[in-house]
Design a protein around this motif. Sequence first.
Motif, mmCIF file in Angstrom:
data_model
loop_
_atom_site.group_PDB
_atom_site.id
_atom_site.type_symbol
_atom_site.label_atom_id
_atom_site.label_comp_id
_atom_site.label_asym_id
_atom_site.label_seq_id
_atom_site.Cartn_x
_atom_site.Cartn_y
_atom_site.Cartn_z
ATOM 1 N N SER A 47 43.378 42.125 43.186
ATOM 2 C CA SER A 47 44.237 41.195 42.420
ATOM 3 C C SER A 47 43.732 40.023 42.790
ATOM 4 O O SER A 47 44.189 38.951 42.184
ATOM 5 C CB SER A 47 45.644 41.337 42.537
ATOM 6 O OG SER A 47 45.941 41.643 44.108
ATOM 7 N N SER A 48 43.132 39.824 43.976
ATOM 8 C CA SER A 48 42.709 38.430 44.302
ATOM 9 C C SER A 48 41.205 38.260 43.958
ATOM 10 O O SER A 48 40.621 37.035 44.380
ATOM 11 C CB SER A 48 42.884 38.028 45.850
ATOM 12 O OG SER A 48 41.892 38.884 46.416
ATOM 13 N N THR A 49 40.713 38.896 42.907
ATOM 14 C CA THR A 49 39.451 38.928 42.536
ATOM 15 C C THR A 49 39.238 37.625 41.921
ATOM 16 O O THR A 49 38.370 36.482 41.853
ATOM 17 C CB THR A 49 38.661 39.940 41.914
ATOM 18 O OG1 THR A 49 39.073 41.094 42.552
ATOM 19 C CG2 THR A 49 37.454 39.781 41.403
ATOM 20 N N ILE A 50 40.084 37.351 40.863
ATOM 21 C CA ILE A 50 40.180 35.927 40.169
ATOM 22 C C ILE A 50 41.660 35.422 40.034
ATOM 23 O O ILE A 50 42.475 35.998 40.106
ATOM 24 C CB ILE A 50 39.660 36.335 38.643
ATOM 25 C CG1 ILE A 50 39.404 35.272 38.066
ATOM 26 C CG2 ILE A 50 40.589 37.466 37.936
ATOM 27 C CD1 ILE A 50 38.416 35.490 36.727
ATOM 28 N N SER A 51 41.454 33.858 40.165
ATOM 29 C CA SER A 51 42.762 33.576 40.006
ATOM 30 C C SER A 51 42.396 32.022 39.330
ATOM 31 O O SER A 51 41.265 31.460 39.361
ATOM 32 C CB SER A 51 43.410 33.436 41.207
ATOM 33 O OG SER A 51 43.007 32.210 42.327
#
Lengths: 439, 228
Positions: A47-51
């Motif tokens: 879930s932290s791949t893209i923010s």
Amino acid sequence: MNLMTLAFKSILNRKASVLLTLFTIAISVMLLLSIERVRQEAKQSFSSTISGTDLIVGARTGDIQLLLSSVFRIGHANNGLSWQSYQYIKEQRGVAWTIPISLGDSHKGFSVLGSDENYFQYYRYGKKQSLTFTRGRAYHNAQEVVIGSEVAKQLHYHVGQQIVVAHGMGNTSFHHHDDNPLTIVGVLEPTGTPVDKTLHVPLKAIELMHGPAHTTGTRIINSNKHEHEHEHEHEHEHSKDLSALESEPGDLIGHPKTLTAFLMGFESPLYTLQVRRNINTYKPEALSAIMPGVTLRELWGMLDIVEKILLLFSVVVVLISFLGMLTTLLSSLSQRRRELAILRSVGARPRHIFSLMCSEAVLITVLGSLIGVAMFYLLMFIGQGILQAQFGIAISLSLLSYYELMLLGVIMVAGAVIGTIPAIRAYFYSLNDGMSIKL
Amino acid sequence: MIQISDLTFSWPGQPLATLHISNLYIAKGEKLFLHGPSGSGKSTLLGLLAGIQTAQQGSITILGQDLGQLSDAKRDKFRADHIGTIFQNFNLLPYLSPVENVILGCNFSNRRAANLNSANNSANQQAVTLLEELGIDELCRNRSVGELSIGQQQRVAAARAFIGQPELIIADEPTSALDADNRDVFIKQLFEQADHYQATVLFVSHDSSLADLFDRKVSLQEINGACR
């Protein structure tokens, strides 16, 4: 000497069977902790791949497919979207920034991503962290490349080195473009995301790879100039002085016809839904716009069942190990009726016998859990590199989390509860047998 | 010391009484030989004396305390405080050292632990002294219990019975696993300790040849009215 030491010495006396029980518990604890840790870290790094990105736009396709191809570099986007559409959407009201993405090429198994300077300025991962450089800087022209940390590590690349990027996926591509070398000008800090395994080039470099005939002139001049630079650098005995890599800023974009996708950020989140609707109903071309957060959750939801099955398995393993402990304690009990009778004769009450048996189970569970935790850290220590390299999951060797401590707590309570079964039996044995020794 | 009156006991589910003793008195400091072949209700009587079982009728009074009046837990405590036991064989916990075996009972009896501490000596040291008196030297004490001979094990068990000065020693066939020489030595040492601590000894055996060594002999078969 209290009951606990008595229990401990009694356990030591039955080393072989207790050791086996201890190990089954240790292994089950290790398995449970490992599965849970990997699951959590996977979810985390997933879930932290893209923010910070409000929309991902690509050619009309499934939401998850678009997310997988644009962010995770998994699978192929069947078709791209036209440069004209990109230019049009870019100009929509409220758009703060856009990052064009062109994928499809690879270098020794690592994917090549074509973009422009916005990539380094606006791309965010994890907790809205921006990309930073371990060494070097962003690309300034079409002959430069910025590599992810894993690429640098595995291929032993360093800043200043020249590499050739091939057209197509996979590392067995025969269609090499030996005449189009790129200079590494930057290495990114590790992010724990697919960025680490990506080579970043300007869009124009992609274009040059695909259509050499079109721009032969400029390319030769440029590469000549580069070779010169390279020699120059050699004279300086590989001096790490980055000024040797000074280059004139050039055109990064060129004349691309299509893109794989592009990322968008808005001035206010209010624009997101509006623009998304506009894109989804965009007439000239069939496009999809997805909100990465929503789609990530959707994707993780699909993996939920796998996750649950893994958890179920590790819980079953823990249960089996407890059944093993129960068997060992119960079968040793009949041999130990003499021991119980001796204890009774010196004044032990049935409740002493009961707590003695319970403490044995607790001791075995606690020791087993401790060994399991040690084995878990050992496994994580060994598996760290493999998980990072194979799946891009960064495992931290951090202390046990609250959740993990809770799991251990549940295991210990379960051990104590299961320990009451032989303890109750021993209690009744000692009530009935009394001091008479029955063998 | 011990007064048994009109005692009747039958095991649950059995219609006939196993034990019926109308009167048995044992004086303080007495060394009583109780002759009881198997089937004479010997184990039952010992269980009753130790307070593991309780009689349906009649009373057992030890040291002026009627065991029937005590709760289960109190009887366990009473046994721990006042009675030392020696069994026929396999008396010791194999995973404890001889000294640890001797002081085992002090974990369960505050009174005996207090007796030990008031003697100005640590429990360990007193156990060592006691073992020394019974002929268990340092070499033996450092061995594991399983490495001791049966005779030595039985003497460690005797030391465990005597530690903390209980008033009553119950010995259940303690010599049947010993050869004649060891047996005589063991009984001699048992008496020495009993005299030293002024303890009453109830010695149960099927071997009536030992009876002459004791102050008094009672045949359980004769006093057990339930015995046929």
